[in-house]
Design a protein around this motif. Sequence first.
Motif, short mmCIF file in Angstrom:
data_model
loop_
_atom_site.label_atom_id
_atom_site.label_comp_id
_atom_site.label_asym_id
_atom_site.label_seq_id
_atom_site.Cartn_x
_atom_site.Cartn_y
_atom_site.Cartn_z
N ILE A 16 0.83 -1.21 0.00
CA ILE A 16 0.00 0.00 0.00
C ILE A 16 0.86 1.26 0.00
O ILE A 16 0.38 2.34 0.34
N SER A 17 2.14 1.15 -0.38
CA SER A 17 3.02 2.31 -0.40
C SER A 17 2.53 3.33 -1.42
O SER A 17 1.73 3.02 -2.31
N ALA A 18 3.02 4.55 -1.32
CA ALA A 18 2.51 5.66 -2.13
C ALA A 18 2.64 5.41 -3.63
O ALA A 18 1.81 5.85 -4.42
N SER A 19 3.68 4.69 -4.05
CA SER A 19 3.85 4.44 -5.49
C SER A 19 2.70 3.62 -6.06
O SER A 19 2.44 3.66 -7.26
N MET A 20 1.98 2.89 -5.21
CA MET A 20 0.86 2.08 -5.68
C MET A 20 -0.37 2.91 -6.02
O MET A 20 -1.35 2.39 -6.58
N THR A 21 -0.35 4.20 -5.69
CA THR A 21 -1.47 5.05 -6.09
C THR A 21 -1.38 5.45 -7.56
O THR A 21 -2.35 5.96 -8.13
N PHE A 22 -0.22 5.23 -8.20
CA PHE A 22 -0.06 5.57 -9.61
C PHE A 22 -0.94 4.67 -10.47
O PHE A 22 -0.95 3.45 -10.32
N ALA A 23 -1.70 5.28 -11.35
CA ALA A 23 -2.53 4.57 -12.34
C ALA A 23 -3.55 3.63 -11.69
O ALA A 23 -3.98 2.66 -12.31
N GLY A 24 -3.94 3.91 -10.45
CA GLY A 24 -4.96 3.11 -9.80
C GLY A 24 -4.52 1.72 -9.41
O GLY A 24 -5.35 0.82 -9.20
N LYS A 25 -3.20 1.51 -9.23
CA LYS A 25 -2.72 0.17 -8.88
C LYS A 25 -3.25 -0.31 -7.54
O LYS A 25 -3.56 -1.51 -7.38
N LEU A 26 -3.35 0.59 -6.58
CA LEU A 26 -3.81 0.17 -5.26
C LEU A 26 -5.25 -0.33 -5.32
O LEU A 26 -5.57 -1.38 -4.74
N HIS A 68 -15.38 -14.13 8.73
CA HIS A 68 -13.98 -13.80 8.47
C HIS A 68 -13.85 -13.06 7.14
O HIS A 68 -13.13 -12.06 7.05
N LEU A 69 -14.53 -13.56 6.11
CA LEU A 69 -14.47 -12.89 4.81
C LEU A 69 -14.98 -11.46 4.90
O LEU A 69 -14.43 -10.56 4.27
N ASP A 70 -16.03 -11.26 5.67
CA ASP A 70 -16.57 -9.91 5.83
C ASP A 70 -15.54 -8.99 6.47
O ASP A 70 -15.35 -7.85 6.02
N ARG A 71 -14.84 -9.48 7.49
CA ARG A 71 -13.79 -8.68 8.13
C ARG A 71 -12.65 -8.42 7.15
O ARG A 71 -12.09 -7.32 7.10
N LEU A 72 -12.30 -9.43 6.37
CA LEU A 72 -11.21 -9.28 5.40
C LEU A 72 -11.55 -8.26 4.33
O LEU A 72 -10.74 -7.39 3.99
N PHE A 73 -12.77 -8.35 3.79
CA PHE A 73 -13.20 -7.38 2.77
C PHE A 73 -13.19 -5.96 3.33
O PHE A 73 -12.79 -5.01 2.65
N ARG A 74 -13.62 -5.83 4.59
CA ARG A 74 -13.65 -4.50 5.20
C ARG A 74 -12.23 -3.96 5.39
O ARG A 74 -11.96 -2.78 5.17
N ALA A 75 -11.31 -4.85 5.80
CA ALA A 75 -9.91 -4.42 5.97
C ALA A 75 -9.31 -3.99 4.64
O ALA A 75 -8.58 -2.99 4.57
N ILE A 76 -9.59 -4.73 3.58
CA ILE A 76 -9.09 -4.37 2.26
C ILE A 76 -9.63 -3.02 1.82
O ILE A 76 -8.88 -2.17 1.32
N GLU A 77 -10.92 -2.81 2.05
CA GLU A 77 -11.58 -1.58 1.58
C GLU A 77 -11.12 -0.35 2.33
O GLU A 77 -10.99 0.74 1.75
N THR A 78 -10.83 -0.49 3.63
CA THR A 78 -10.58 0.69 4.47
C THR A 78 -9.09 0.99 4.65
O THR A 78 -8.76 2.03 5.24
N THR A 79 -8.21 0.13 4.16
CA THR A 79 -6.78 0.39 4.32
C THR A 79 -6.36 1.57 3.45
O THR A 79 -6.52 1.54 2.23
N ALA A 80 -5.83 2.61 4.07
CA ALA A 80 -5.46 3.83 3.35
C ALA A 80 -4.08 3.69 2.73
O ALA A 80 -3.25 2.92 3.21
N PRO A 81 -3.81 4.43 1.65
CA PRO A 81 -2.46 4.42 1.06
C PRO A 81 -1.42 4.87 2.07
O PRO A 81 -1.67 5.76 2.88
N GLY A 82 -0.26 4.24 2.02
CA GLY A 82 0.83 4.59 2.91
C GLY A 82 1.81 5.55 2.27
O GLY A 82 1.45 6.30 1.36
N LYS A 83 3.05 5.50 2.72
CA LYS A 83 4.08 6.40 2.19
C LYS A 83 5.22 5.58 1.60
O LYS A 83 5.08 4.99 0.55
#
Length: 215
Positions: A16-26, A68-83
């Motif tokens: 989730i590093s900042a470079s992954m925000t390029f071209a919608g990779k994240l 568990h899947l519900d928690r996993l999907f929520r974690a994926i969705e809410t994880t913000a881009p890092g640096k």
Amino acid sequence: MYEQETNLRATLVLDISASMTFAGKLDYGRHLCACLAYLLAMQQDLAGFVAVDDSIKAELPPGSSPAHLDRLFRAIETTAPGKTTDLPRQLHALAERLPRRSLVILLSDLWVEPTELVRSLQHLRYRKHQGMILHLLDRAEIDLPYEKQVTLQDLESGEKAQIDPAILREPYRQQVQSYLTEIRRECSNSDAEYHPMFVDQPYDKALVQLLNRRG
């Protein structure tokens, strides 16, 4: 009991590093993580999730229940881009921390030092884990298609450089191809599957191609 012991344990590691925000990779990586977790659960395998930049930002152990899947999907969705990224160090730590033999699926743009990445992949192999690399790429990174002078910015350091694509395009393409060849070779030497995935390809087609290559 036999069925329980033979279930595959997979950990999805999303860069989730900042470079992954390029071209919608994240966002592309998020969708792939969710699809892969769902497919694993449908075949009664266990899926976990780890989000990393220079540290662990989210972590769920492998599981397959609907809750568990519900928690996993929520974690994926809410994880913000890092640096900045320190992907190799996080893979080293994960290799030691995973309690059982696992499939580690890394989704990343792999803008890291190849030798450091290789050491972390070898560490996974030493600990009896299987590595799979889904290398998320944008075609502009490969071809440098810009026609006029452009200012490029490093999304992690903030450093900027103005370039003339007409002058740099050919040496740039050669350098990128050399890097990709090295990454592919070193993944093979480390017994890690390597799959390049371009983010302009629809998720369903990308997953079908991935499953076909693995089959």
